[in-house]
Design a protein around this motif. Sequence first.
Motif, PDB file in Angstrom:
ATOM      1  N   SER A  79       8.815  98.812  32.003  1.00 25.76           N
ATOM      2  CA  SER A  79       8.426  99.328  33.324  1.00 25.76           C
ATOM      3  C   SER A  79       9.135 100.650  33.614  1.00 25.76           C
ATOM      4  O   SER A  79       8.537 101.565  34.194  1.00 25.76           O
ATOM      5  N   GLN A  80      10.401 100.765  33.197  1.00 27.61           N
ATOM      6  CA  GLN A  80      11.123 102.031  33.376  1.00 27.61           C
ATOM      7  C   GLN A  80      10.494 103.142  32.536  1.00 27.61           C
ATOM      8  O   GLN A  80      10.340 104.272  32.995  1.00 27.61           O
ATOM      9  N   SER A  81      10.138 102.814  31.299  1.00 30.42           N
ATOM     10  CA  SER A  81       9.530 103.818  30.428  1.00 30.42           C
ATOM     11  C   SER A  81       8.138 104.204  30.920  1.00 30.42           C
ATOM     12  O   SER A  81       7.747 105.381  30.840  1.00 30.42           O
ATOM     13  N   ALA A  82       7.386 103.235  31.427  1.00 32.61           N
ATOM     14  CA  ALA A  82       6.061 103.541  31.973  1.00 32.61           C
ATOM     15  C   ALA A  82       6.183 104.470  33.176  1.00 32.61           C
ATOM     16  O   ALA A  82       5.410 105.433  33.321  1.00 32.61           O
ATOM     17  N   ALA A  83       7.166 104.200  34.046  1.00 28.76           N
ATOM     18  CA  ALA A  83       7.374 105.060  35.211  1.00 28.76           C
ATOM     19  C   ALA A  83       7.766 106.474  34.775  1.00 28.76           C
ATOM     20  O   ALA A  83       7.327 107.466  35.379  1.00 28.76           O
ATOM     21  N   GLU A  88       6.355 112.238  34.339  1.00 36.03           N
ATOM     22  CA  GLU A  88       6.230 113.449  33.528  1.00 36.03           C
ATOM     23  C   GLU A  88       4.839 114.072  33.633  1.00 36.03           C
ATOM     24  O   GLU A  88       4.684 115.270  33.378  1.00 36.03           O
ATOM     25  N   GLY A  89       3.847 113.279  34.036  1.00 31.26           N
ATOM     26  CA  GLY A  89       2.485 113.789  34.064  1.00 31.26           C
ATOM     27  C   GLY A  89       1.893 113.990  35.447  1.00 31.26           C
ATOM     28  O   GLY A  89       0.770 114.492  35.562  1.00 31.26           O
ATOM     29  N   LEU A  90       2.636 113.598  36.491  1.00 30.87           N
ATOM     30  CA  LEU A  90       2.084 113.643  37.850  1.00 30.87           C
ATOM     31  C   LEU A  90       2.989 114.428  38.794  1.00 30.87           C
ATOM     32  O   LEU A  90       4.199 114.546  38.562  1.00 30.87           O
ATOM     33  N   ASP A  91       2.420 114.931  39.872  1.00 31.71           N
ATOM     34  CA  ASP A  91       3.205 115.574  40.927  1.00 31.71           C
ATOM     35  C   ASP A  91       3.955 114.522  41.736  1.00 31.71           C
ATOM     36  O   ASP A  91       3.489 113.384  41.889  1.00 31.71           O
ATOM     37  N   ARG A 109       8.288 103.778  42.524  1.00 29.33           N
ATOM     38  CA  ARG A 109       8.947 104.426  43.678  1.00 29.33           C
ATOM     39  C   ARG A 109      10.182 105.213  43.248  1.00 29.33           C
ATOM     40  O   ARG A 109      10.445 106.319  43.745  1.00 29.33           O
ATOM     41  N   LEU A 110      10.956 104.649  42.333  1.00 29.97           N
ATOM     42  CA  LEU A 110      12.223 105.264  41.935  1.00 29.97           C
ATOM     43  C   LEU A 110      12.042 106.615  41.255  1.00 29.97           C
ATOM     44  O   LEU A 110      12.982 107.422  41.223  1.00 29.97           O
ATOM     45  N   VAL A 111      10.849 106.871  40.704  1.00 34.48           N
ATOM     46  CA  VAL A 111      10.607 108.183  40.072  1.00 34.48           C
ATOM     47  C   VAL A 111       9.843 109.116  41.008  1.00 34.48           C
ATOM     48  O   VAL A 111       9.336 110.161  40.582  1.00 34.48           O
ATOM     49  N   VAL A 153      -1.624 104.077  32.264  1.00 33.10           N
ATOM     50  CA  VAL A 153      -0.431 103.783  31.467  1.00 33.10           C
ATOM     51  C   VAL A 153      -0.227 102.273  31.446  1.00 33.10           C
ATOM     52  O   VAL A 153      -0.207 101.633  32.508  1.00 33.10           O
ATOM     53  N   ALA A 154      -0.069 101.712  30.260  1.00 35.20           N
ATOM     54  CA  ALA A 154       0.234 100.286  30.112  1.00 35.20           C
ATOM     55  C   ALA A 154       1.689 100.128  29.705  1.00 35.20           C
ATOM     56  O   ALA A 154       2.185 100.857  28.839  1.00 35.20           O
ATOM     57  N   SER A 155       2.363  99.175  30.326  1.00 31.69           N
ATOM     58  CA  SER A 155       3.762  98.944  29.966  1.00 31.69           C
ATOM     59  C   SER A 155       3.871  98.476  28.524  1.00 31.69           C
ATOM     60  O   SER A 155       4.815  98.825  27.811  1.00 31.69           O
ATOM     61  N   ASN A 156       2.906  97.680  28.076  1.00 33.05           N
ATOM     62  CA  ASN A 156       2.867  97.194  26.690  1.00 33.05           C
ATOM     63  C   ASN A 156       1.494  96.588  26.444  1.00 33.05           C
ATOM     64  O   ASN A 156       0.732  96.353  27.394  1.00 33.05           O
TER      65      ASN A 156
END
Length: 334
Positions: A79-83, A88-91, A109-111, A153-156
């Motif tokens: 979930s952290q990597s997906a966020a 990296e790709g969104l405003d 939310r955290l990103v 984006v899929a977490s896995n």
Amino acid sequence: MTVGTPPSLRDLHDVLLLDLDGTVYQGAHAIPGAREALVGGSARLFYVTNNASRSPLAVALHLRELGFPTAESEVVTSSQSAARLLAEGLDQGSSVLVIGTEALAEEVRLVGLRPVRRFDENPVAVVQGHSTETGWAILAEATLAIRAGALWVASNVDTTLPTERGLCPGNGAMVAAVRAATGREPLVAGKPARPLMDDALQRSGSERPLVVGDRIDTDIAGANAVGVDSLLVLSGVSSVADLLRAPESYRPTYLASRLAELDLPAERLSIRPHPGVSVRREDSDLVVSCDRASTPDRLDVVRSVLDAAWAGPGFEGLRAEDPVAAAAVADLVG
């Protein structure tokens, strides 16, 4: 390690990057012997999981309840990597439709992104992680967003999830439903894709990491994707039968039945020829025999056969010439 003693597998590595489900625990219960194998070892421990249903803190608390001293900072989740991929790709402030738990929504939310649950809230991306509550309604919202052009984006994409009751549908099973409805492919954050493994390597600061897991298609393939050594333990999904004709990207460096074998010599666990085991080619078959005087361990026979199977051209059959070899061959052919 004393002078003249071959180094254990644990001694060769400064950090163990450990899978959770099927490796350390199954559902609410620790895998027998896992706690004793990990507590007090020389290598630092980081827990790297494809499961996006719980926060790193919740995972750390669960591990501590099971007797594994763990800090939140030592848990790396898909979930952290997906966020991170989304950020990296969104405003900043962009709306992201979340299929999954509130823990996944919190990582969004955290990103600096805004989690939403409906297509009419104008999401520019969809993030999908495992939740036992996922149903048709949220999959429909995601399908509408993706068909309208949202980043996905899929977490896995694990099709199954080990539980104390057996294998159950994983996030990949739900991803397959959305794929069928949209004709699109998601970006994948978790193993075997690189993002999660890259995050684990960066956060651990490891110089000599060892990936430890129970699945060749995620844990081992993830290790191979980033070029680090791996240990397959036979406590979860993958079996030795899965290894015999495994593609190169699914092949582990080491093989063990359980985590306690981390303290065995690394050369013992390595997939290579072992003393007392002969594997030769006869026509299109591999023929296995064992020296009765040396009585090799069953997994030593398996490791020797795998080394021969992976090193040479293709083969059709696998034959044994004695009872010890026959037992290992039976495991390999399933």
